[in-house]
Design a protein around this motif. Sequence first.
Motif, PDB file in Angstrom:
ATOM      1  N   TYR A 173      24.653  -8.289  26.886  1.00 33.30           N
ATOM      2  CA  TYR A 173      26.065  -8.004  27.145  1.00 33.30           C
ATOM      3  C   TYR A 173      26.699  -8.969  28.150  1.00 33.30           C
ATOM      4  N   LYS A 174      25.959  -9.328  29.185  1.00 36.53           N
ATOM      5  CA  LYS A 174      26.507 -10.260  30.176  1.00 36.53           C
ATOM      6  C   LYS A 174      26.740 -11.632  29.561  1.00 36.53           C
ATOM      7  N   ASP A 175      25.800 -12.072  28.715  1.00 43.35           N
ATOM      8  CA  ASP A 175      25.963 -13.361  28.023  1.00 43.35           C
ATOM      9  C   ASP A 175      27.160 -13.316  27.074  1.00 43.35           C
ATOM     10  N   LEU A 176      27.348 -12.173  26.429  1.00 44.51           N
ATOM     11  CA  LEU A 176      28.479 -12.003  25.516  1.00 44.51           C
ATOM     12  C   LEU A 176      29.805 -12.140  26.271  1.00 44.51           C
ATOM     13  N   ILE A 177      29.895 -11.493  27.419  1.00 45.95           N
ATOM     14  CA  ILE A 177      31.124 -11.552  28.220  1.00 45.95           C
ATOM     15  C   ILE A 177      31.392 -12.983  28.668  1.00 45.95           C
ATOM     16  N   SER A 178      30.340 -13.678  29.082  1.00 50.98           N
ATOM     17  CA  SER A 178      30.478 -15.072  29.512  1.00 50.98           C
ATOM     18  C   SER A 178      30.907 -15.958  28.350  1.00 50.98           C
ATOM     19  N   PHE A 179      30.309 -15.736  27.170  1.00 53.04           N
ATOM     20  CA  PHE A 179      30.596 -16.555  25.986  1.00 53.04           C
ATOM     21  C   PHE A 179      32.031 -16.363  25.486  1.00 53.04           C
ATOM     22  N   THR A 180      32.592 -15.195  25.723  1.00 54.09           N
ATOM     23  CA  THR A 180      33.938 -14.892  25.206  1.00 54.09           C
ATOM     24  C   THR A 180      35.037 -15.079  26.254  1.00 54.09           C
ATOM     25  N   GLU A 181      34.730 -15.777  27.339  1.00 48.55           N
ATOM     26  CA  GLU A 181      35.748 -16.024  28.371  1.00 48.55           C
ATOM     27  C   GLU A 181      36.893 -16.870  27.826  1.00 48.55           C
ATOM     28  N   LYS A 182      36.550 -17.884  27.018  1.00 47.10           N
ATOM     29  CA  LYS A 182      37.560 -18.812  26.501  1.00 47.10           C
ATOM     30  C   LYS A 182      37.819 -18.524  25.017  1.00 47.10           C
ATOM     31  N   PHE A 202      31.506  -4.590  27.858  1.00 52.24           N
ATOM     32  CA  PHE A 202      31.901  -3.972  29.138  1.00 52.24           C
ATOM     33  C   PHE A 202      31.547  -2.487  29.143  1.00 52.24           C
ATOM     34  N   PHE A 203      31.763  -1.821  28.015  1.00 62.00           N
ATOM     35  CA  PHE A 203      31.463  -0.390  27.901  1.00 62.00           C
ATOM     36  C   PHE A 203      29.983  -0.126  28.160  1.00 62.00           C
ATOM     37  N   ASN A 204      29.126  -0.964  27.546  1.00 62.18           N
ATOM     38  CA  ASN A 204      27.679  -0.785  27.700  1.00 62.18           C
ATOM     39  C   ASN A 204      27.180  -1.151  29.095  1.00 62.18           C
ATOM     40  N   LEU A 205      27.985  -1.913  29.810  1.00 59.76           N
ATOM     41  CA  LEU A 205      27.633  -2.246  31.188  1.00 59.76           C
ATOM     42  C   LEU A 205      28.233  -1.261  32.188  1.00 59.76           C
ATOM     43  N   GLY A 206      28.908  -0.215  31.653  1.00 60.87           N
ATOM     44  CA  GLY A 206      29.423   0.846  32.506  1.00 60.87           C
ATOM     45  C   GLY A 206      30.871   0.710  32.922  1.00 60.87           C
ATOM     46  N   ASN A 207      31.527  -0.383  32.510  1.00 63.35           N
ATOM     47  CA  ASN A 207      32.940  -0.574  32.858  1.00 63.35           C
ATOM     48  C   ASN A 207      33.807  -0.062  31.712  1.00 63.35           C
ATOM     49  N   GLN A 208      33.952   1.258  31.620  1.00 67.35           N
ATOM     50  CA  GLN A 208      34.633   1.873  30.486  1.00 67.35           C
ATOM     51  C   GLN A 208      36.133   1.587  30.481  1.00 67.35           C
ATOM     52  N   GLU A 209      36.744   1.578  31.650  1.00 67.63           N
ATOM     53  CA  GLU A 209      38.191   1.333  31.723  1.00 67.63           C
ATOM     54  C   GLU A 209      38.541  -0.059  31.212  1.00 67.63           C
ATOM     55  N   LYS A 210      37.745  -1.063  31.601  1.00 68.12           N
ATOM     56  CA  LYS A 210      37.954  -2.426  31.132  1.00 68.12           C
ATOM     57  C   LYS A 210      37.768  -2.496  29.621  1.00 68.12           C
TER      58      LYS A 210
END
Length: 384
Positions: A173-182, A202-210
């Motif tokens: 999930y962290k790699d996915l977030i980094s890959f989709t920055e641009k 973000f949901f799976n990392l616990g940031n549900q609001e984001k």
Amino acid sequence: MRYFLLFLLLFSLSYGFSEKERDTLLRIIQGLYADKVYNVTAKKCQEYLEKAPPDDPYREKVLKLMFHSYFNAGDKQGFIGALSLIEGEKISPETAKEVFSLGLKLTEKDPHFRAEIVRFYIPFTKGYEKKKMYILLANTLKEAGLWGDILKLPDIKEINLYKVVALYKLKRYKDLISFTEKMEQFLPEDKDSVLYYRGLAFFNLGNQEKAVALIESITFKTPKMVKFLSDYYLKNKNYIKAEKYLRILSLEKGYKDYAYYYLGVIEDLSKNYSKASLWYRKASVFDTKYGELARKRLSELKKAGVVKNAEFYSVRIILYTDKSKAEKLIKNKNLQGCFVRKYKKFYAVYCGKFASRNEAQKKRKNLIKAGFKDAVIDRISPEN
């Protein structure tokens, strides 16, 4: 001169192939292929390729015959194995394309093998065709569930969404977030899907609001996205927003039972039992988990005396003298939301439960288009 003759002798011995032996083996190969002994033909072709020098004039023809033999024998394993044998082989793009076409036909229902065929052919392509092959490879690897292999593909806009899905499937999930920055590294039409997977990460990392904010921002939401939002708002007891998305889902095939049931739940929680029962009745005609839950809750409401059995409209499409035949029709035609009820001396197949004749009319028109020309609307009294 003597040294030159010695070199030719050593060269021929290294391949163990005299001209006479070559001609004999060629005749054997041609005869076996003509007799449709394809597995033996393929083995003899391999023998020829092992013995023949790289500049042998018949080498490429034998190579093609080998792949045609494996194809005609339906031998996927042999075909894929032969690809590794010809690595580094100097063959024309035309021959490569012929082998590629045979391989695609042979491995049509096997994405694991098909991926190997596409990999083989990519080095023989250029420009737009190469890009098309990478897209085909990405799609094939997705079918095969080879997510790690997708991540090894080059960064091309047309296949970067596949990489996003692969990262999600691998729970990176962290790699996915980094890959989709641009977002500029993705096709414009892929933007909504990229935002969806970014939100899920973000949901799976616990940031549900984001996560919810990202998915809310998507312009054209798929039913899967809408269901995610309706689930979220139901769990967080934001029933106004949940109802908004459930009503959208109630228009989507494959989600109606879920949407109807939870629209009923929302009314149920507000003690609007009459409205709740209307939604539950709509859900109850589906032979699914939510249909079963709706039937159970309707039964509880009736026992509690808070709702009464009400008349409804439905579309009758056919009559049978045998109940089992009516039930068989529903199963064979996969008629979602249809059921069997007694009609005079017959068993009728009805589709849908509607509060008004107008709602039933839309269903009738669709059923007529589907081939049920005698479809009629009946007002039905509830069963005791």
